[in-house]
Design a protein around this motif. Structure first.
Motif, PDB file in Angstrom:
ATOM      1  N   ARG A 141       0.829  -1.215   0.000  1.00  0.00           N
ATOM      2  CA  ARG A 141       0.000   0.000   0.000  1.00  0.00           C
ATOM      3  C   ARG A 141       0.857   1.256   0.000  1.00  0.00           C
ATOM      4  O   ARG A 141       0.496   2.273  -0.619  1.00  0.00           O
ATOM      5  N   LEU A 142       2.022   1.209   0.662  1.00  0.00           N
ATOM      6  CA  LEU A 142       2.919   2.353   0.685  1.00  0.00           C
ATOM      7  C   LEU A 142       3.437   2.655  -0.710  1.00  0.00           C
ATOM      8  O   LEU A 142       3.500   3.832  -1.122  1.00  0.00           O
ATOM      9  N   SER A 143       3.744   1.616  -1.429  1.00  0.00           N
ATOM     10  CA  SER A 143       4.200   1.833  -2.796  1.00  0.00           C
ATOM     11  C   SER A 143       3.105   2.476  -3.638  1.00  0.00           C
ATOM     12  O   SER A 143       3.341   3.400  -4.437  1.00  0.00           O
ATOM     13  N   SER A 144       1.872   1.970  -3.446  1.00  0.00           N
ATOM     14  CA  SER A 144       0.753   2.542  -4.195  1.00  0.00           C
ATOM     15  C   SER A 144       0.510   3.999  -3.803  1.00  0.00           C
ATOM     16  O   SER A 144       0.258   4.869  -4.653  1.00  0.00           O
ATOM     17  N   SER A 145       0.607   4.299  -2.482  1.00  0.00           N
ATOM     18  CA  SER A 145       0.399   5.679  -2.003  1.00  0.00           C
ATOM     19  C   SER A 145       1.467   6.611  -2.528  1.00  0.00           C
ATOM     20  O   SER A 145       1.189   7.776  -2.877  1.00  0.00           O
ATOM     21  N   GLU A 146       2.691   6.132  -2.608  1.00  0.00           N
ATOM     22  CA  GLU A 146       3.760   6.971  -3.143  1.00  0.00           C
ATOM     23  C   GLU A 146       3.498   7.314  -4.597  1.00  0.00           C
ATOM     24  O   GLU A 146       3.714   8.449  -5.046  1.00  0.00           O
ATOM     25  N   SER A 147       2.951   6.334  -5.341  1.00  0.00           N
ATOM     26  CA  SER A 147       2.627   6.605  -6.751  1.00  0.00           C
ATOM     27  C   SER A 147       1.507   7.647  -6.852  1.00  0.00           C
ATOM     28  O   SER A 147       1.562   8.599  -7.656  1.00  0.00           O
ATOM     29  N   GLU A 148       0.450   7.463  -6.020  1.00  0.00           N
ATOM     30  CA  GLU A 148      -0.646   8.440  -6.015  1.00  0.00           C
ATOM     31  C   GLU A 148      -0.170   9.823  -5.572  1.00  0.00           C
ATOM     32  O   GLU A 148      -0.624  10.857  -6.092  1.00  0.00           O
ATOM     33  N   LEU A 149       0.765   9.876  -4.603  1.00  0.00           N
ATOM     34  CA  LEU A 149       1.308  11.147  -4.135  1.00  0.00           C
ATOM     35  C   LEU A 149       2.043  11.863  -5.252  1.00  0.00           C
ATOM     36  O   LEU A 149       1.924  13.086  -5.411  1.00  0.00           O
ATOM     37  N   LEU A 150       2.791  11.087  -6.031  1.00  0.00           N
ATOM     38  CA  LEU A 150       3.500  11.709  -7.152  1.00  0.00           C
ATOM     39  C   LEU A 150       2.500  12.291  -8.158  1.00  0.00           C
ATOM     40  O   LEU A 150       2.700  13.396  -8.691  1.00  0.00           O
ATOM     41  N   LEU A 151       1.408  11.531  -8.408  1.00  0.00           N
ATOM     42  CA  LEU A 151       0.388  12.050  -9.318  1.00  0.00           C
ATOM     43  C   LEU A 151      -0.268  13.324  -8.755  1.00  0.00           C
ATOM     44  O   LEU A 151      -0.537  14.290  -9.489  1.00  0.00           O
ATOM     45  N   SER A 152      -0.562  13.332  -7.426  1.00  0.00           N
ATOM     46  CA  SER A 152      -1.174  14.496  -6.792  1.00  0.00           C
ATOM     47  C   SER A 152      -0.274  15.711  -6.868  1.00  0.00           C
ATOM     48  O   SER A 152      -0.716  16.836  -7.163  1.00  0.00           O
ATOM     49  N   LYS A 153       1.036  15.490  -6.641  1.00  0.00           N
ATOM     50  CA  LYS A 153       1.973  16.608  -6.745  1.00  0.00           C
ATOM     51  C   LYS A 153       2.008  17.166  -8.148  1.00  0.00           C
ATOM     52  O   LYS A 153       2.036  18.388  -8.374  1.00  0.00           O
ATOM     53  N   SER A 154       1.948  16.254  -9.111  1.00  0.00           N
ATOM     54  CA  SER A 154       1.956  16.707 -10.497  1.00  0.00           C
ATOM     55  C   SER A 154       0.704  17.529 -10.803  1.00  0.00           C
ATOM     56  O   SER A 154       0.763  18.571 -11.472  1.00  0.00           O
TER      57      SER A 154
END
Length: 410
Positions: free
Chosen positions: A251-264
């Motif tokens: 889940r942490l890996s998935s959240s990090e991916s979503e965080l990168l998308l949110s930052k973008s």
């Protein structure tokens, strides 16, 4: 009067006969002269002529006397006529006075009739008053009897009151004694209550300590049971934690991916927000005091500009010009200090959007505030117009304002 008229008639008759005699005498004198010239004279004729000459002066003297009497009578008649005229005048005046007297008498008779009627009415009222006085005397007699009865009852009441005062004094003495005993009883009760409270406190303390001891024992027993249960659960949970750790890493890996998308996305929104036009303005009308009334409608120029982000408001014209297509929020406040009407028109280009007004009946500051949300295209103009015969009031306190901002673009 009849005697005077008779005398006048007699005098006139005498005057007539005297005039005839004078005429006859003159005729005789003429005839004698003519006879003397035509006929010869003798002694007898001469004696007759001398006799005639002697009698002629006497006749003329009588004629002159009669003429004087006639003149005097004429004067007398004129005097009588004047006196008669005066008598007529006085008679007319007397008749006028008599008419006035009769009118006054009639008026007095009418007044007497009215007074007689009033007197009759007064007599009737007097009779009614006397009857009422008799009734009042009877009522006074009854009231006097009642007063005597009340005096008797008052005397009895005063006597009874004196007895009650004596009894009250005895009761006061007994009450004082009872209050003293009551105070002693209360003091003893208070002392017993304090002793009882101390005993209750000590008993409560003992019970509390006992309960705490029991509670501590129960708690220790529960803690020992919990430790044993938790130890068993920890051993079983250890394997579960390993599984959860693996899940958390996924889940942490998935959240990090979503965080990168949110930052973008945030970066993109920030860039879009930076590129979006910013429009906001806030203005006030004037410091000059009263504005209007005018004979025609005038465009209001809000000369005091406090905020003008995007420079969309022009104080020289009073127009707000939309720089981009979008939805705008606009607000205005109106104030007046005079009696009459206050209000403004709101125009979009040449189209009337809103008209708000209010009638004032008293002097003093009064306000109205309105707002609109409008979809505007780039270049659309918004401005406020003061109607004819309307007035506003502004000062350094900024009572009349015009403001707006861009909500979002379209």
């Amino acid at each position: 009067m009849r005697v005077v008229v008779g005398l006048l008639l007699l005098l006139l008759a005498l005057c007539g006969s005297g005039a005839q005699g004078e005429g006859g005498g003159l005729g005789q004198v003429g005839e004698i002269s003519e006879f003397q010239e035509t006929a010869p004279r003798d002694a007898a004729e001469e004696s007759a002529e001398s006799t005639t000459k002697q009698t002629t002066p006497d006749i003329w003297a009588e004629v002159r006397a009669l003429r004087d009497m006639v003149v005097e009578l004429k004067v007398f008649v004129q005097l009588l006529q004047r006196e008669n005229s005066d008598l007529q005048t006085r008679l007319s005046s007397s008749e006028s006075e008599l008419l006035l007297s009769k009118s006054r008498i009639d008026q007095l008779e009418r007044e007497n009739a009215v007074q007689a009627t009033d007197l009759t009415s007064l007599g009737t009222r007097l009779t009614a008053t006397e009857s009422k006085s008799s009734d009042l005397e009877k009522e006074n007699a009854v009231q006097a009897t009642d007063l005597i009865s009340l005096g008797t009852r008052l005397t009895a009441t005063e006597s009874k009151t004196s007895d009650l005062e004596k009894e009250n004094a005895d009761l006061q003495t007994r009450l004082s004694s009872s209050e003293s005993e009551l105070l002693l009883s209360k003091s003893r009760i208070d002392q017993l209550e304090r002793e009882n409270a101390d005993l209750q406190t000590r008993l409560s303390s003992s019970e509390s300590e006992l309960l705490l001891s029991k509670s501590r024992i129960d708690q220790l027993e529960r803690e020992n049971a919990d430790h044993e249960t938790r130890l068993t659960a920890t051993e079983s949970k250890s394997s579960d934690l390993e599984k959860e750790t693996a899940d958390l890493q996924t889940r942490l890996s998935s959240s990090e991916s979503e965080l990168l998308l949110s930052k973008s996305r945030i970066d993109q929104l920030e860039r879009e927000n930076a590129e979006r036009p910013k429009v906001a303005f806030y203005t006030a009308l004037t410091d000059a005091g009263h504005v209007g009334p005018y004979s025609t409608d005038i465009t209001l120029k809000y000369s005091k500009v406090f905020t003008n982000i995007g420079n969309a408001y022009n104080p020289a014209t009073g127009f707000f010009t939309a720089p981009v297509k979008g939805v705008y929020y606009l607000q205005f406040s109106v104030c007046s200090n005079r009696t009459g009407y206050m209000g403004v028109y709101v125009y979009k280009n040449n189209q009337l959007i809103m008209f708000n007004d209010e009638g004032k009946e008293e002097v003093g500051l009064e306000y109205l505030t309105k707002s609109v949300v409008l979809e505007l295209k780039a270049g659309d103009e918004i401005y406020l117009v003061l109607p004819s015969d309307y007035s506003l009031y502004d000062s350094p306190h900024n009572h009349n304002t015009f403001s707006g901002s861009l909500l979002f673009t379209l």
